[in-house]
Design a protein around this motif. Sequence first.
Motif, mmCIF file in Angstrom:
data_model
loop_
_atom_site.group_PDB
_atom_site.id
_atom_site.type_symbol
_atom_site.label_atom_id
_atom_site.label_comp_id
_atom_site.label_asym_id
_atom_site.label_seq_id
_atom_site.Cartn_x
_atom_site.Cartn_y
_atom_site.Cartn_z
ATOM 1 N N MET A 12 0.805 -1.460 0.037
ATOM 2 C CA MET A 12 -0.152 0.078 -0.031
ATOM 3 C C MET A 12 1.048 1.237 0.136
ATOM 4 S SD MET A 12 -3.346 -0.908 2.230
ATOM 5 C CE MET A 12 -2.473 -1.463 3.701
ATOM 6 N N SER A 13 2.048 1.092 0.816
ATOM 7 C CA SER A 13 2.839 2.373 1.000
ATOM 8 C C SER A 13 3.440 2.661 -0.498
ATOM 9 C CB SER A 13 4.024 2.180 1.702
ATOM 10 O OG SER A 13 3.440 2.245 3.150
ATOM 11 N N PHE A 14 3.793 1.711 -1.222
ATOM 12 C CA PHE A 14 4.439 1.682 -2.535
ATOM 13 C C PHE A 14 3.446 2.341 -3.423
ATOM 14 C CE2 PHE A 14 6.088 0.111 -6.428
ATOM 15 C CZ PHE A 14 7.337 0.778 -6.595
ATOM 16 N N GLU A 15 2.331 1.646 -3.296
ATOM 17 C CA GLU A 15 1.377 2.309 -4.381
ATOM 18 C C GLU A 15 0.884 3.789 -4.054
ATOM 19 O OE1 GLU A 15 -2.625 0.007 -6.155
ATOM 20 O OE2 GLU A 15 -2.990 0.634 -4.315
ATOM 21 N N PHE A 16 0.569 3.985 -2.852
ATOM 22 C CA PHE A 16 0.437 5.658 -2.597
ATOM 23 C C PHE A 16 1.443 6.338 -2.930
ATOM 24 C CE2 PHE A 16 0.330 9.045 0.339
ATOM 25 C CZ PHE A 16 -1.085 9.612 -0.236
ATOM 26 N N ALA A 74 12.408 -6.739 3.087
ATOM 27 C CA ALA A 74 13.172 -6.636 1.635
ATOM 28 C C ALA A 74 12.363 -7.402 0.667
ATOM 29 C CB ALA A 74 14.620 -6.920 1.955
ATOM 30 N N GLU A 75 12.148 -8.516 0.872
ATOM 31 C CA GLU A 75 11.594 -9.498 -0.263
ATOM 32 C C GLU A 75 10.521 -8.693 -0.711
ATOM 33 O OE1 GLU A 75 12.723 -11.914 -2.080
ATOM 34 O OE2 GLU A 75 14.389 -11.740 -0.847
ATOM 35 N N TYR A 76 9.407 -8.156 -0.059
ATOM 36 C CA TYR A 76 8.198 -7.606 -0.166
ATOM 37 C C TYR A 76 8.507 -6.225 -0.996
ATOM 38 C CZ TYR A 76 6.230 -10.895 2.823
ATOM 39 O OH TYR A 76 5.630 -12.117 3.529
ATOM 40 N N TRP A 77 9.629 -5.644 -0.746
ATOM 41 C CA TRP A 77 10.108 -4.380 -1.545
ATOM 42 C C TRP A 77 10.338 -4.707 -3.087
ATOM 43 C CZ3 TRP A 77 8.120 0.148 -0.546
ATOM 44 C CH2 TRP A 77 8.267 0.691 0.787
ATOM 45 N N LYS A 78 10.935 -5.777 -3.063
ATOM 46 C CA LYS A 78 11.482 -6.359 -4.351
ATOM 47 C C LYS A 78 10.354 -6.664 -4.904
ATOM 48 C CE LYS A 78 15.395 -8.563 -2.499
ATOM 49 N NZ LYS A 78 16.106 -9.695 -2.718
ATOM 50 N N LYS A 105 18.427 -0.466 -3.937
ATOM 51 C CA LYS A 105 18.014 0.558 -3.267
ATOM 52 C C LYS A 105 17.189 0.257 -2.089
ATOM 53 C CE LYS A 105 17.549 4.112 -6.284
ATOM 54 N NZ LYS A 105 16.189 4.616 -6.546
ATOM 55 N N ILE A 106 17.545 -0.912 -1.621
ATOM 56 C CA ILE A 106 17.038 -1.437 -0.474
ATOM 57 C C ILE A 106 18.369 -1.649 0.730
ATOM 58 C CG2 ILE A 106 15.706 -3.309 1.000
ATOM 59 C CD1 ILE A 106 14.674 -4.241 -1.818
ATOM 60 N N TYR A 107 18.409 -0.872 1.711
ATOM 61 C CA TYR A 107 19.536 -0.932 2.584
ATOM 62 C C TYR A 107 19.242 -1.501 3.918
ATOM 63 C CZ TYR A 107 21.379 2.726 -0.365
ATOM 64 O OH TYR A 107 21.851 3.529 -1.549
ATOM 65 N N TYR A 108 20.062 -2.040 4.852
ATOM 66 C CA TYR A 108 19.911 -2.752 5.821
ATOM 67 C C TYR A 108 20.633 -1.735 7.079
ATOM 68 C CZ TYR A 108 18.151 -7.151 3.984
ATOM 69 O OH TYR A 108 17.442 -8.010 3.243
ATOM 70 N N PHE A 109 19.978 -1.444 8.059
ATOM 71 C CA PHE A 109 20.565 -0.521 9.279
ATOM 72 C C PHE A 109 20.282 -1.217 10.373
ATOM 73 C CE2 PHE A 109 20.474 2.716 5.950
ATOM 74 C CZ PHE A 109 21.949 2.567 5.562
ATOM 75 N N GLY A 110 20.694 -1.078 11.333
ATOM 76 C CA GLY A 110 20.470 -1.494 12.775
ATOM 77 C C GLY A 110 19.579 -0.655 13.664
ATOM 78 N N LYS A 111 19.384 -1.063 15.041
ATOM 79 C CA LYS A 111 18.423 -0.410 15.730
ATOM 80 C C LYS A 111 18.284 1.050 15.724
ATOM 81 C CE LYS A 111 16.529 -3.351 19.446
ATOM 82 N NZ LYS A 111 17.485 -4.503 19.590
ATOM 83 N N ASP A 112 19.373 1.814 15.559
ATOM 84 C CA ASP A 112 19.374 3.244 15.740
ATOM 85 C C ASP A 112 18.591 3.665 14.697
ATOM 86 O OD1 ASP A 112 21.022 3.191 18.030
ATOM 87 O OD2 ASP A 112 22.922 3.679 16.872
ATOM 88 N N ASP A 113 18.746 3.130 13.523
ATOM 89 C CA ASP A 113 18.055 3.716 12.396
ATOM 90 C C ASP A 113 16.451 2.811 11.973
ATOM 91 O OD1 ASP A 113 19.681 5.580 10.802
ATOM 92 O OD2 ASP A 113 21.128 3.873 10.997
ATOM 93 N N PRO A 161 10.656 -3.491 14.669
ATOM 94 C CA PRO A 161 11.598 -3.154 13.365
ATOM 95 C C PRO A 161 10.767 -2.317 12.346
ATOM 96 C CG PRO A 161 10.851 -5.305 12.940
ATOM 97 C CD PRO A 161 10.538 -4.970 14.371
ATOM 98 N N ASP A 162 11.210 -1.328 11.913
ATOM 99 C CA ASP A 162 10.621 -0.527 10.679
ATOM 100 C C ASP A 162 11.226 -0.556 9.581
ATOM 101 O OD1 ASP A 162 12.600 1.620 10.752
ATOM 102 O OD2 ASP A 162 11.643 2.531 12.422
ATOM 103 N N THR A 163 10.475 -0.056 8.433
ATOM 104 C CA THR A 163 10.972 0.084 7.016
ATOM 105 C C THR A 163 10.649 1.721 6.750
ATOM 106 O OG1 THR A 163 11.016 -0.562 4.750
ATOM 107 C CG2 THR A 163 8.856 -0.818 6.040
ATOM 108 N N GLU A 164 11.710 2.097 6.471
ATOM 109 C CA GLU A 164 11.722 3.693 6.122
ATOM 110 C C GLU A 164 11.683 3.844 4.567
ATOM 111 O OE1 GLU A 164 14.079 6.018 8.766
ATOM 112 O OE2 GLU A 164 13.323 5.174 10.596
ATOM 113 N N MET A 165 10.912 4.806 4.258
ATOM 114 C CA MET A 165 11.148 5.356 2.849
ATOM 115 C C MET A 165 11.666 6.677 2.515
ATOM 116 S SD MET A 165 7.070 3.823 2.214
ATOM 117 C CE MET A 165 7.151 3.208 4.042
ATOM 118 N N PHE A 166 12.467 6.894 1.561
ATOM 119 C CA PHE A 166 13.399 8.041 1.523
ATOM 120 C C PHE A 166 13.103 8.441 0.142
ATOM 121 C CE2 PHE A 166 15.365 6.087 5.211
ATOM 122 C CZ PHE A 166 15.856 7.058 5.782
#
Length: 585
Positions: free
Chosen positions: A103-107, A137-141, A149-157, A170-175
């Motif tokens: 949904m986020s991607f479509e929006f 990550a799989e769902y993003w692909k 364009k898919i990056y992995y980061f730790g708890k801080d991010d 955990p979250d996934t953030e869009m930039f």
Amino acid sequence: MKAIDIRNKYLNYFKSKGHVIIPSAPLIPENDPSVLFTTAGMHPLVPYLLGEKHPQGKRLTDYQKCLRTVDIDEVGDNRHLTFFEMLGNWSLGDYFKEESIKMSFEFLTKELNIPVEKLSVTVFAGDDDAPRDTESAEYWKKVGMPEDKIYYFGKDDNWWIAGEEGPCGPDTEMFYDTGKPACSENCNPSCDCGKYVEIWNNVFMEYYKTKNGKYTKLEQKNVDTGLGLERINMLLQGKETPFDTEIFLPIMEKLKELAKNDNISSRRIVAEHLRASMMIIADGGRPSNIDRGYILRRLIRRMTRHLSKLEISLDNIDELIDLNIDVLKEMYPELVEKKETIKSVILEEKDKFMKTLVNGEKEFEKEILKAKNENKDKIDGKTVFRLYETFGFPPEVTEELAEEKGFKVNLEEIDSLFKEHQEKSRLGAEQKFKGGLADQNEITIAYHTATHLLHKALKIVLGDHVKQAGSNITNERMRFDFTHPQKVTKEELEKVEEIVNEQIKRELDVKCEEMTLEEAKASGAIGLFENKYGDIVKVYTIGDFSKEICGGPHVSNTKELGTFKIKKEEASSAGVRRIKAILIK
Ligand code: SER
């Protein structure tokens, strides 16, 4: 497209996906004294994220008025805001990662028409508490996000929690890529050079972080998302700052027209603080010396000061409020309804501040006389600071007046005193979020030290199981919540009171030391270890009596406290007792 169009598109899109549109909760949380303001869309929904049934169902969407105060001193630059609007959608035990990402991607790509090339995303890299989020990550692909364009980061991010305890995950953030050149070969979305701007955060909330830092699984898996409206609006309009969009532009231009001494940072401060103050007042906030009231007071006073700096007559405030309401009325109709209250609260506070300035000036004259008598040509930093702290007299005003009278001020000294002060305020504000101390003056500082004495005395009298569960201090009293299974008897209370007063009479020095958390634990300091204090902590020692990890500030000797008196003992919640006490001088 304007901000309101983005908001409507958002709500309608999620409505079409089975979400119910719920109203924004007020900026001032109902029945939640633990935080000053609503800081995120999920905030009013916490009980439902924890499993309570929401009357509107399992799919919700809204716009939420939010206010964050941590960056208040940064306002004036090109991006910081205190008040902002967050668009959000929630799944309460309904859909999870796949549908949320879809949904986020479509929006973003279909509704807002953002080209995929402009987007990149981050996902959680995994650690001891939770696994690497390869699933997201799989769902993003799958929806069409290129792998690079898919990056992995730790708890801080890529981990989200409000505060120290509560639902999280955990979250996934869009930039959004602004198109600015990369700052280095390694430039990526976690870099704050300005190339990538975070626009949306989808939290996959399936954990609960307990007070002692453990992660347990929530009963239901939730999705909590947040998209900052001012920011996406700015990006879609290709503007450099939110102040260049329709939300702020009319007021920025009006200020420019009125200013005899223009300065963009002051104009941003006025525009931002005025909007935030209006929103707080419309939701029932009023200026005072503590907590939320103090934040509002600071916002109005800072705005007033910067109007003066711009050399804009304060008589224009009335007109500026009218203009701002006109700009914002479509988004926040409550401003129209509360117009008169907004005006009277802001104007009254402005008048109070002007009086403060007059008093400060009197004090200033005394200092000048003193300096003259002592044959000095300088006003020292401590005096400038005292005028600021005690009378709210702005240092730049002191400096100007001093110069007019042929005196110099030691700016370096002032800088370091202010840094110290800011650090104290920051720590104070953080404390508040743990249910502690927000405002600092001689009285509240004394109460703060008394809190440490009380904490220790309770441990002595009732036993080591006593643990601080909350603390709240005003100019009038202290309130201390602590774990204890039954009512504290009259005799026990008398004993506690006696111990505290004994320590006051012993005139114990209060000492502050900095050490690592490990050293603090080893030294026997008590404190909320599970909180993230950072590597180095401050430990306050009161004579040989108490040792606690704490941000401070404290009095330097217990003799400054007066007499300690318990006024009330009552239940606070299951297993938690509450004591209210005062200091009599
Ligand atoms: N609660 C998350 C945030 O504030 C998502 O809404 O970013």
